[in-house]
Design a protein around this motif. Structure first.
Motif, PDB file in Angstrom:
ATOM      1  N   ASP A 212       0.943  -1.233   0.084  1.00  0.00           N
ATOM      2  CA  ASP A 212       0.088   0.119  -0.064  1.00  0.00           C
ATOM      3  C   ASP A 212       0.704   1.218   0.106  1.00  0.00           C
ATOM      4  O   ASP A 212       0.211   2.257  -0.295  1.00  0.00           O
ATOM      5  CB  ASP A 212      -0.971  -0.047   1.235  1.00  0.00           C
ATOM      6  N   LEU A 213       1.974   1.219   0.470  1.00  0.00           N
ATOM      7  CA  LEU A 213       2.845   2.362   0.637  1.00  0.00           C
ATOM      8  C   LEU A 213       4.156   2.216  -0.494  1.00  0.00           C
ATOM      9  O   LEU A 213       5.179   2.779  -0.254  1.00  0.00           O
ATOM     10  CB  LEU A 213       3.423   2.323   1.944  1.00  0.00           C
ATOM     11  N   ASN A 214       3.905   1.437  -1.473  1.00  0.00           N
ATOM     12  CA  ASN A 214       4.896   1.160  -2.692  1.00  0.00           C
ATOM     13  C   ASN A 214       6.282   0.919  -2.096  1.00  0.00           C
ATOM     14  O   ASN A 214       7.133   1.114  -2.660  1.00  0.00           O
ATOM     15  CB  ASN A 214       5.027   2.711  -3.375  1.00  0.00           C
ATOM     16  N   GLY A 215       6.158  -0.111  -0.904  1.00  0.00           N
ATOM     17  CA  GLY A 215       7.084  -0.762  -0.563  1.00  0.00           C
ATOM     18  C   GLY A 215       8.176  -0.006  -0.122  1.00  0.00           C
ATOM     19  O   GLY A 215       9.549  -0.231  -0.032  1.00  0.00           O
ATOM     20  N   VAL A 216       7.962   0.885   0.584  1.00  0.00           N
ATOM     21  CA  VAL A 216       8.776   2.154   1.493  1.00  0.00           C
ATOM     22  C   VAL A 216       8.826   1.572   2.826  1.00  0.00           C
ATOM     23  O   VAL A 216       9.797   1.680   3.498  1.00  0.00           O
ATOM     24  CB  VAL A 216       8.203   3.621   1.193  1.00  0.00           C
ATOM     25  N   THR A 223      11.102   4.772   9.236  1.00  0.00           N
ATOM     26  CA  THR A 223      12.207   5.531   8.812  1.00  0.00           C
ATOM     27  C   THR A 223      11.670   6.963   8.378  1.00  0.00           C
ATOM     28  O   THR A 223      10.257   7.113   8.268  1.00  0.00           O
ATOM     29  CB  THR A 223      12.861   5.118   7.567  1.00  0.00           C
ATOM     30  N   PRO A 224      12.302   7.814   7.982  1.00  0.00           N
ATOM     31  CA  PRO A 224      11.654   9.187   7.567  1.00  0.00           C
ATOM     32  C   PRO A 224      10.974   8.923   6.139  1.00  0.00           C
ATOM     33  O   PRO A 224       9.855   9.589   6.029  1.00  0.00           O
ATOM     34  CB  PRO A 224      12.864  10.143   7.459  1.00  0.00           C
ATOM     35  N   ALA A 225      11.421   8.334   5.163  1.00  0.00           N
ATOM     36  CA  ALA A 225      10.800   8.088   3.935  1.00  0.00           C
ATOM     37  C   ALA A 225       9.605   7.472   3.872  1.00  0.00           C
ATOM     38  O   ALA A 225       8.763   7.657   3.422  1.00  0.00           O
ATOM     39  CB  ALA A 225      11.773   7.316   3.116  1.00  0.00           C
ATOM     40  N   CYS A 226       9.486   6.620   4.932  1.00  0.00           N
ATOM     41  CA  CYS A 226       8.161   5.827   5.473  1.00  0.00           C
ATOM     42  C   CYS A 226       7.148   6.711   5.760  1.00  0.00           C
ATOM     43  O   CYS A 226       6.150   6.917   5.336  1.00  0.00           O
ATOM     44  CB  CYS A 226       8.469   4.625   6.381  1.00  0.00           C
ATOM     45  N   LEU A 227       7.599   7.472   7.013  1.00  0.00           N
ATOM     46  CA  LEU A 227       6.819   8.810   7.138  1.00  0.00           C
ATOM     47  C   LEU A 227       6.342   9.677   6.262  1.00  0.00           C
ATOM     48  O   LEU A 227       5.099  10.086   6.255  1.00  0.00           O
ATOM     49  CB  LEU A 227       7.265   9.557   8.440  1.00  0.00           C
ATOM     50  N   ARG A 228       7.250  10.138   5.527  1.00  0.00           N
ATOM     51  CA  ARG A 228       6.852  10.962   4.429  1.00  0.00           C
ATOM     52  C   ARG A 228       6.220  10.668   3.199  1.00  0.00           C
ATOM     53  O   ARG A 228       5.123  11.256   2.693  1.00  0.00           O
ATOM     54  CB  ARG A 228       8.256  11.700   3.910  1.00  0.00           C
ATOM     55  N   THR A 229       5.984   9.159   3.193  1.00  0.00           N
ATOM     56  CA  THR A 229       5.365   8.821   2.189  1.00  0.00           C
ATOM     57  C   THR A 229       3.934   8.385   2.754  1.00  0.00           C
ATOM     58  O   THR A 229       2.804   8.722   2.198  1.00  0.00           O
ATOM     59  CB  THR A 229       5.836   7.145   1.612  1.00  0.00           C
TER      60      THR A 229
END
Length: 606
Positions: A212-216, A223-229
């Motif tokens: 659902d989160l494009n594999g992030v 991580t920040p990338a997860c939160l930002r996504t």
């Protein structure tokens, strides 16, 4: 006529002179008990302080215009009001809270009667707080009280009293004097989960598990990338040089720039240089990074979480110590003065403030006397009036840690334990979630459960009453949990965000951390980005968020959390339900929707 006027003036001067009291002010108005407070659970008196031990006393004068201040705050924070966004300047707020001359004179005279000259005191910019350092023996005489050394079962020591007095004529002018009866310890709202000596952790070491989160995202290491996504900020680039976010450090906690740089090198490489450029402010001896390593996980968690999401927005770290001078003795090796008053005294004196400030500290509401809580909460309202969005963690013990849910009123009844400052109606309180779809956060390995509850000190504020959502939630419980919480109190949290297993680097090692200490800086980062878009569009920042959330369109920008419960006190606690609920508030933020609602959505792809 000039001769007559001179004679009349002399006569009037003489009459004034003979009318002036010849006895000390404190003798003309006998002392009466101003406040009493029971010793909270876990504390016990262990001895007497040395008479010459110095305490840093803060005397708060009542703001008799607070109802007017509150009305201004609600009007400028309500999107449907014509004054929305018209925040006050420092000088305008000072004028609203400045005591009248009579009150200031009476308090100054009382101090002089006790041998304290104005030159010994420092005054807040609005003259509503007086600070002075005095030996315990002198304070005991002033307040007609007796201090003791109290030791907590965890080893913490404080010099406190359970009751203090003032001359009767001062009761209407003085709101609180501290430290006296407040046993607040302002602990960080986080739990350590896992530590590893391997600092060479990279984003790819945490493989994705959510299509659902494009594999992030990997929910075992956020991580920040997860939160930002997850929250939709990944494609936004800050635009305004005026954008500014701050966070607070207490209890000797301090950030570590080298750790922050290592974290950013792994998770947001373009931001690495900011690890060495964000501003650090020491308040009353609070520590700053001197290159020797961090002290405590909280400060590193905050700066790494915020920098990883808001770069290149300006960041300020406030480190608050106890007001000097402090002389340690056998019973009190560390300064335990109340931190929020010291922090407020500083920030309210500043003309330029961050638009968003996050705080991840708190304690049980009942550990502080009502007067202290009210005074601090009114200080937060002043910041809201100046356009600052204040976010606080909701706590990590659900409705109360099992085995601790006893009232502190002498009756020892079973009760849920609301947290402070989370219970203040003039801050936005943030609960924790985990996983995806998001649920109320918990971790069985360390007992963490996202905090929630109803204040016993503060009534349900107008924005919650007007929306009706709190009463609707209470009605949905059908009497369940009755008697364990205050149905008429301010309910929290207001919103929620991820608060489970954040990757953090601390003193060169990797740890994953749980807690609403993760949720508050994450939500504050998103609000800072919203404020950036508003500033770039020539609009005012959001300021105090809650009226926008409850009676405006703000709630539409949050994803409803439908599962989980803020357990505690050996109960299932408050469950998440459709719509607003006491377990997760309005849910978790969606940045693009916020921008659309506020009319700046076109900037989201810049």
């Amino acid at each position: 006529m000039r001769v007559f006027s001179a004679a009349l003036a002399a006569l009037l001067s003489f009459q004034v002179a003979i009318a002036k009291p010849l006895t000390p002010l404190r003798l003309r108005s006998p002392p009466a008990v101003k406040e009493t407070h029971f010793v909270p659970r876990g504390w016990a008196a262990t001895g007497e302080p040395t008479p010459d031990h110095v305490l840093d006393i803060k005397i708060g004068l009542k703001n008799k215009r607070f109802a007017e201040l509150e009305q201004h705050l609600y009007e400028i924070s309500n999107p449907s009001h014509h004054r929305y966004g018209q925040h006050f300047s420092k000088e305008e707020v000072d004028n609203l809270v400045r005591p009248n001359e009579n009150a200031s004179t009476l308090v100054d005279e009382w101090l002089q009667d006790n041998g304290i000259e104005p030159s010994q005191c420092s005054y807040s910019s609005a003259k509503d707080w007086i600070s002075v350092s005095l030996p315990v023996s002198q304070i005991e005489n002033m307040l007609d009280t007796k201090y003791s050394v109290y030791r907590h079962e965890d080893g913490t020591s404080m010099i406190r009293t359970t009751s203090w007095s003032l001359p009767q004529h001062l009761h209407e002018h003085v709101s609180t004097i501290q430290p006296t009866t407040a046993f607040l310890r302002a602990s960080p709202k986080l739990q350590t989960v896992l530590e590893s000596p391997d600092v060479e952790v990279a984003a790819e070491d945490f493989p994705p598990n959510s299509s659902d989160l494009n594999g992030v995202c990997n929910w075992e290491g956020v991580t920040p990338a997860c939160l930002r996504t997850l929250y939709g900020t990944i494609d936004y680039t800050p635009q305004s040089p005026e954008s500014h976010i701050g966070f607070t450090n207490y209890l000797g906690e301090v950030t570590n720039r080298n750790d922050t740089a290592a974290f950013l090198q792994q998770f947001r490489k373009e931001a690495v240089s900011s690890a060495y450029s964000f501003e650090q402010i020491s308040i009353d001896g609070g520590p700053i990074d001197n290159g020797t390593g961090g002290r405590g996980y909280e400060a590193n968690l905050d700066v790494e979480t915020i920098t990883g999401q808001v770069w290149p927005i300006n960041i300020t770290s406030y480190s608050t110590g106890g007001s000097p001078p402090f002389a340690a003795d056998l019973f009190t090796p560390t300064n335990t003065n109340e931190p929020y008053l010291t922090w407020l005294d500083y920030v309210l004196s500043q003309s330029d403030l961050p638009q968003t400030i996050s705080t991840s500290y708190g304690d049980d509401e009942q550990t502080v006397p009502l007067s202290y809580a009210q005074s601090v909460c009114e200080g937060f309202a002043q910041l809201g009036l100046r356009g600052v969005s204040l976010l606080f963690s909701s706590g990590d013990n659900g409705v109360g840690a099992n085995g601790t849910c006893v009232s502190n009123d002498g009756k020892n009844t079973t009760t849920f334990l609301p947290a402070f400052p989370a219970s203040c109606p003039y801050v936005t309180t943030v609960g924790g979630t985990r996983g995806y779809p998001e649920a109320v956060a918990y971790d069985t390995r360390n007992g963490y459960v996202s905090g929630s509850g109803f204040s016993n000190y503060f009534a349900q504020p107008a924005y919650q009453k007007d929306s009706g959502v709190v009463d609707q939630y209470i009605a949905s419980l059908n009497g369940k949990l009755d008697g364990l919480y205050n149905k008429t109190g301010r309910a929290y949290p207001d919103v929620a965000a991820q608060g489970y297993r954040y990757i953090t680097i601390y003193n060169g090692s990797v740890a994953t951390l749980d807690g609403t200490s993760c949720s508050s800086p994450t939500t504050a980062s998103i609000i800072a980005l919203v404020n950036d878009a508003l500033l770039a569009a020539g609009k005012s920042p959001l300021g105090f968020l809650n009226p926008w959330l409850y009676t405006g369109a703000g709630a539409q920008a949050f994803t409803d959390v439908l599962t989980g419960s803020s357990t505690g006190c050996n109960t299932a606690g408050f469950e998440a339900k459709q719509g607003w609920d006491v377990a997760s508030g309005w849910g978790t933020p969606q940045f693009p929707t916020m921008l659309d609602i506020l009319g700046v959505g076109g900037d989201a792809d810049q």
